[in-house]
Design an enzyme around this catalytic site. Structure first.
Site, short mmCIF file in Angstrom:
data_model
loop_
_atom_site.label_atom_id
_atom_site.label_comp_id
_atom_site.label_asym_id
_atom_site.label_seq_id
_atom_site.Cartn_x
_atom_site.Cartn_y
_atom_site.Cartn_z
N ASP A 1 2.04 -1.52 12.82
CA ASP A 1 0.65 -1.87 12.51
C ASP A 1 -0.27 -1.13 13.47
O ASP A 1 -0.07 -1.18 14.70
CB ASP A 1 0.43 -3.38 12.62
CG ASP A 1 -0.91 -3.81 12.06
OD1 ASP A 1 -0.97 -4.13 10.86
OD2 ASP A 1 -1.89 -3.82 12.83
N ILE A 2 -1.26 -0.43 12.94
CA ILE A 2 -2.21 0.31 13.78
C ILE A 2 -3.10 -0.67 14.50
O ILE A 2 -3.69 -1.58 13.89
CB ILE A 2 -3.05 1.28 12.93
CG1 ILE A 2 -2.15 2.27 12.19
CG2 ILE A 2 -4.07 2.02 13.80
CD1 ILE A 2 -2.89 3.16 11.20
N GLU B 1 -3.15 -0.78 7.01
CA GLU B 1 -2.66 -0.08 8.20
C GLU B 1 -1.23 -0.43 8.53
O GLU B 1 -0.77 -0.15 9.64
CB GLU B 1 -3.57 -0.40 9.41
CG GLU B 1 -3.48 -1.83 9.91
CD GLU B 1 -4.44 -2.78 9.22
OE1 GLU B 1 -4.87 -3.75 9.87
OE2 GLU B 1 -4.76 -2.57 8.03
#
Length: 343
Positions: free
Chosen positions: A196-197, A239
């Site tokens: 996950d960004i 994301e």
């Protein structure tokens, strides 16, 4: 004509891109019967040497390979058939359409036995080329239906099917025609990570969705450069990304994920600058279902976010250390913005 149509039907019915070269190989081998030797070569990189992965026919494998190796480097990349008369044998080679998922080159080759008529040679060459084109069309259709439109990684709807194939391959101890390395890989334990960004909503709010999409594109490129050809890379939406891979143990899996985390951290993203990501991973067990595995990896990801972000966390290690508790019910549906929970 009927046997040829049956072979076309077999290729059009194949939904597993890893098996598609085998289906084509079987179709061409069945078309020639004992009238020719047929081989399938794999070149894993543009500069790598081609290796024979499949062979069938009534002739000598060593002799056939010598004929084909003499002209493998001359095979055009546009899908046209290269034909050569070598030592009295009619040889044909064609480079197959490549998937967007990998850089491997697969080359189909045949060598007709002495005594076959020129008329048969022309017809069979035409049929081989037609089958190779149908193979390419089928592969493009699979890419169109299974790849994320932005990053060109596998999309979420293909995950469960790919997950099942990974478990089946691990049970069999072999996968596709990728040779000894892939056979060994498939026998190793499987691991899944969720990526996950960090602060992605902030990136979109500050720089706009155009640069947010550029971050997603660059992250997909970094994934392709970091992980191996046989690893399965997914964009789950927004994301969030997922990786399925084989590794001998948790330490080796963690090394792969940590290498990717560092590569992202060091990459200069246009306009945005530095971007980081958090990663949670878990081992895939033989009787696992996708929702359970995703739930465990998400739990490790949540811990990585809560403990400062830009980290790689192993679910089993966290559980063993008492950092997290065994859940009664696993919810594998991620929050819309996981970062918001820890701000």
């Amino acid at each position: 004509m009927l046997p040829l149509l049956q072979r076309v039907e077999a290729m059009s019915a194949c939904r597993d891109r890893s098996r598609l070269p085998d289906v084509l190989f079987g179709a061409v081998g069945g078309m020639f019967g004992e009238g020719a030797d047929v081989g399938l070569f794999l070149r894993e990189s543009a500069l790598g040497p081609p290796a024979l992965r499949r062979f069938s026919g009534g002739g000598c494998e060593r002799r056939a390979c010598e004929l084909w190796l003499a002209c493998l480097d001359e095979v055009p990349g546009d899908g046209s058939l290269l034909r050569r008369a070598i030592d009295g044998r009619d040889c044909g080679l064609v480079a197959l359409q490549a998937s967007e998922l990998c850089n491997e080159q697969v080359i189909l080759a045949y060598a007709r036995h002495d005594g076959a008529t020129p008329e048969d040679g022309e017809r069979q060459a035409h049929d081989v080329l037609s089958l190779a084109r149908i193979y390419g069309h089928q592969l493009r259709l699979l890419d169109y239906g299974e790849l994320d439109s932005l990053t060109r990684l596998l999309n979420r709807k293909t995950f469960e099917e790919t997950f099942d194939r990974l478990l089946q391959a691990s049970t069999r101890g072999c996968e596709y025609l990728g040779g000894e390395r892939r056979q060994a890989d498939a026998a190793m334990p499987a691991w899944l990570c969720v990526i996950d960004i960090d602060h992605f909503k902030r990136i979109n709010d500050t720089f706009g969705h155009l640069f947010g999409d550029e971050v997603l594109l660059r992250l997909g490129e970094l994934m392709r450069r970091t992980f191996r050809t046989g690893d399965r890379l997914f964009r789950f939406g927004g994301e969030e990304f997922v990786v399925l891979l084989n590794a001998v143990d948790a330490a080796r899996a963690a090394q792969s994920f940590e290498r990717f985390r560092r590569r992202v951290e060091r990459h200069d993203f246009p306009q945005v600058g530095q971007v980081t990501c958090s990663i949670g991973f878990t081992r895939v067990e033989a009787l696992d279902v996708p929702t359970d595995v995703l739930g465990r990896a998400d739990r490790a990801l949540y811990y990585a976010k809560a403990s400062g972000r830009n980290r790689v966390c192993d679910y089993e290690a966290l559980l063993g250390a008492g950092a997290i508790a065994q859940p009664q019910v696993v919810d594998a549906t991620p929050a819309a913005d996981i970062d918001a929970l820890f701000d």
